[in-house]
Structure formats: C-alpha cells, structure tokens
Design a protein around this motif. Structure first.
Motif, short mmCIF file in Angstrom:
data_model
loop_
_atom_site.label_atom_id
_atom_site.label_comp_id
_atom_site.label_asym_id
_atom_site.label_seq_id
_atom_site.Cartn_x
_atom_site.Cartn_y
_atom_site.Cartn_z
N MET A 191 -15.95 -2.39 -5.39
CA MET A 191 -15.18 -3.62 -5.19
C MET A 191 -14.08 -3.75 -6.24
SD MET A 191 -18.37 -6.19 -4.24
CE MET A 191 -17.32 -7.63 -4.16
N ASP A 192 -14.37 -3.35 -7.47
CA ASP A 192 -13.35 -3.40 -8.52
C ASP A 192 -12.20 -2.44 -8.20
OD1 ASP A 192 -14.78 -5.28 -9.90
OD2 ASP A 192 -15.66 -3.85 -11.33
N LEU A 193 -12.53 -1.26 -7.67
CA LEU A 193 -11.49 -0.30 -7.30
C LEU A 193 -10.63 -0.84 -6.16
CD1 LEU A 193 -13.49 3.05 -7.54
CD2 LEU A 193 -11.67 2.25 -9.07
N ALA A 194 -11.26 -1.54 -5.23
CA ALA A 194 -10.49 -2.15 -4.13
C ALA A 194 -9.53 -3.20 -4.68
CB ALA A 194 -11.44 -2.76 -3.10
N GLU A 195 -10.00 -4.01 -5.63
CA GLU A 195 -9.13 -5.03 -6.23
C GLU A 195 -8.01 -4.37 -7.03
OE1 GLU A 195 -11.68 -7.52 -8.51
OE2 GLU A 195 -12.76 -8.30 -6.76
N GLN A 196 -8.32 -3.29 -7.72
CA GLN A 196 -7.30 -2.58 -8.48
C GLN A 196 -6.23 -2.01 -7.55
OE1 GLN A 196 -8.08 0.06 -12.08
NE2 GLN A 196 -7.92 1.59 -10.46
N ALA A 197 -6.65 -1.44 -6.42
CA ALA A 197 -5.69 -0.92 -5.45
C ALA A 197 -4.84 -2.03 -4.87
CB ALA A 197 -6.42 -0.16 -4.35
N ALA A 198 -5.43 -3.20 -4.67
CA ALA A 198 -4.66 -4.34 -4.15
C ALA A 198 -3.57 -4.73 -5.14
CB ALA A 198 -5.58 -5.52 -3.87
N ALA A 199 -3.90 -4.75 -6.44
CA ALA A 199 -2.90 -5.08 -7.46
C ALA A 199 -1.81 -4.01 -7.50
CB ALA A 199 -3.57 -5.21 -8.81
N GLN A 200 -2.18 -2.75 -7.34
CA GLN A 200 -1.19 -1.67 -7.30
C GLN A 200 -0.23 -1.87 -6.12
OE1 GLN A 200 -3.65 1.79 -7.00
NE2 GLN A 200 -4.34 1.71 -9.12
N ALA A 201 -0.78 -2.25 -4.98
CA ALA A 201 0.05 -2.46 -3.79
C ALA A 201 1.03 -3.61 -3.98
CB ALA A 201 -0.83 -2.71 -2.56
N VAL A 202 0.58 -4.67 -4.66
CA VAL A 202 1.46 -5.81 -4.92
C VAL A 202 2.63 -5.37 -5.81
CG1 VAL A 202 1.62 -8.03 -6.10
CG2 VAL A 202 -0.32 -7.56 -4.60
N LEU A 203 2.34 -4.61 -6.85
CA LEU A 203 3.39 -4.13 -7.74
C LEU A 203 4.38 -3.23 -7.00
CD1 LEU A 203 4.76 -3.56 -10.45
CD2 LEU A 203 2.97 -1.86 -10.91
N LEU A 204 3.86 -2.31 -6.21
CA LEU A 204 4.74 -1.39 -5.48
C LEU A 204 5.55 -2.11 -4.42
CD1 LEU A 204 2.25 1.59 -5.17
CD2 LEU A 204 4.38 1.57 -6.48
N GLU A 205 4.99 -3.14 -3.83
CA GLU A 205 5.74 -3.92 -2.85
C GLU A 205 6.89 -4.67 -3.54
OE1 GLU A 205 7.09 -5.94 0.57
OE2 GLU A 205 6.02 -4.06 0.21
N GLU A 206 6.63 -5.19 -4.72
CA GLU A 206 7.69 -5.87 -5.46
C GLU A 206 8.83 -4.91 -5.80
OE1 GLU A 206 8.33 -7.92 -9.86
OE2 GLU A 206 6.32 -7.92 -8.96
N LEU A 207 8.47 -3.73 -6.29
CA LEU A 207 9.50 -2.74 -6.62
C LEU A 207 10.21 -2.25 -5.37
CD1 LEU A 207 7.58 -0.64 -9.31
CD2 LEU A 207 9.30 -2.42 -9.68
N ARG A 208 9.46 -2.09 -4.30
CA ARG A 208 10.08 -1.64 -3.04
C ARG A 208 11.14 -2.63 -2.57
NH1 ARG A 208 9.98 -2.40 2.38
NH2 ARG A 208 8.78 -4.33 2.07
N ARG A 209 10.83 -3.90 -2.64
CA ARG A 209 11.78 -4.92 -2.20
C ARG A 209 12.98 -4.97 -3.15
NH1 ARG A 209 10.45 -8.67 1.47
NH2 ARG A 209 11.80 -10.20 0.44
N THR A 210 12.74 -4.89 -4.44
CA THR A 210 13.83 -4.96 -5.41
C THR A 210 14.82 -3.82 -5.23
OG1 THR A 210 12.42 -6.08 -7.04
CG2 THR A 210 14.40 -4.96 -7.87
N TYR A 211 14.30 -2.59 -5.19
CA TYR A 211 15.19 -1.43 -5.07
C TYR A 211 15.71 -1.27 -3.64
CZ TYR A 211 13.88 -0.08 -9.78
OH TYR A 211 13.70 -0.06 -11.15
#
Length: 217
Positions: A191-211
């Motif tokens: 469950m912790d790994l799933a939450e960690q992956a969710a946080a990674q996806a949020v960060l990458l989505e932010e960068l994807r939108r910015t760039y």
C-alpha cells in the motif's frame, strides 16, 4: 445386319473436369471449416496461468517495465531545468527500492529466478531504441514525450501495487516449502508503494503540463 440396339463393347468415361488442356489440376484439400490462420480446435491448448504462476508472470513483465522507466527517468532528469531536476532526483532511489522489492517477491513465487540487472538494462535499451529520443534531449517536444511515457509507466506501476495489496500475495503462502510471499507488514508495504507511485504520477503530471504548455506557446 448389325443390331443397333446392342450395348457398346466399351462405355466411354465421363470427362475429368479436373483436367484443363490435358494438365491435371491439383486436388483442393477438404476444408476444415476454420479460417486460415486460426488454430485448429484439435490442437492442444495450454491452460491459462493461474495463482502464483500468473503473479510471477505479471511481476516479471512489470520488472522489465520498471527497467525502462528507470532509463526514462534518467533522460527526464537530464532534460528538465535545474529546479525540476532536484524534484526528480529522489525518484531514482525510489525506483531502485521498488525493483528490489518486486524481485524479492518474484523470487519467492518461482524457482526460475528473477531477471538480473544486466538483462533488465539490455531490455530497457532495446525498448528505448524505438523512441525518438537519445540520452541527451534537446528538442522540447521529445522532452514532453519522455515525460508522458514515464508518467504512463508510473500509473501502471501504481495499479500493480494496488492489485497486489488486495490479493493473496499480501498475506498468503507461496506454496513453496517454508517460503511465504506475504507476512507481517507485506500488505502495508504494498500500500505504501502504491501511494508512492501515486505521488510520482502527480509530480510527473505537473511537469508534463508545464513543459507541454511551453511547447505549444
């Protein structure tokens, strides 16, 4: 006077319709009733994978995907601006820890073993060969492409951890002698790994939108 009603000494055979200009035509094989290219119903069919075999196959596929993601992460770190590099750097250690944990679970599920780091690196190199990017990204559109590709892999990774956390893998024995897949805390780790992956996806989505928006200006 000849008897015209008598039967002829020899009956003339009907013409062979399979012959054309005196050349025999090959006989057409009897149709089986199944379209060409489809397997015959009489051929043995392997039983679909179930249980630990299915989980092992699933994990092995995700391990190869993780190796590709690790290489994509390196390209993303080199491609973004310095402030964003600092935000992506911690993902390197996270990715390594995730690969290690998945390999440990896989090793308890199958006697075949887990793919080594060298094989994973070679496989990721082959996979990245089809992407229009190099080790150093200079084109903004290519940078957007690798950010989107990495985010897609991270979302799939989160789905894997979620699925494993809700399955018997989190707390059931593997079936081997004395070996267990789950155990105290295994479900919590998943469950912790799933939450960690969710946080990674949020960060990458932010960068994807910015760039991405910067490309389209």
């Amino acid at each position: 006077m000849a008897d015209v009603t008598a039967a002829p000494d020899r009956v003339t055979a009907a013409p062979d319709l399979r012959q054309t200009n005196g050349t025999p035509m090959p006989l057409t094989p009897r149709s089986t009733g199944f379209p060409a290219g489809l397997p015959s119903p009489w051929l043995p069919v392997l039983a679909p994978a179930r249980g630990s075999t299915a989980v092992a196959t699933y994990l092995r596929a995700h391990l190869y995907g993780a190796a590709v993601g690790r290489s994509l992460l390196d390209r993303c770190i080199r491609a973004v601006d310095d402030p964003d590099r600092a935000r992506l750097e911690p993902l390197r250690e996270q990715f390594e820890q995730e690969i290690t944990f998945a390999s440990e679970v896989l090793s308890r599920l199958t006697p075949i073993g887990t793919p080594g780091r060298g094989l994973l690196r070679r496989s990721s190199g082959i996979a990245l060969g089809v992407l229009p990017v190099g080790p150093v990204l200079s084109d903004p559109l290519a940078r957007l492409g690798v950010l989107e590709a990495l985010r897609t892999l991270v979302v799939a990774k989160r789905s894997m951890w979620d699925l494993l956390a809700e399955s018997w893998v989190a707390d059931a024995p593997s079936g081997g002698e004395g070996a267990t897949v789950g155990g105290p805390g295994t479900r919590r780790v998943l469950m912790d790994l799933a939450e960690q992956a969710a946080a990674q996806a949020v960060l990458l989505e932010e960068l994807r939108r910015t760039y991405g928006l910067a490309v389209f200006e």
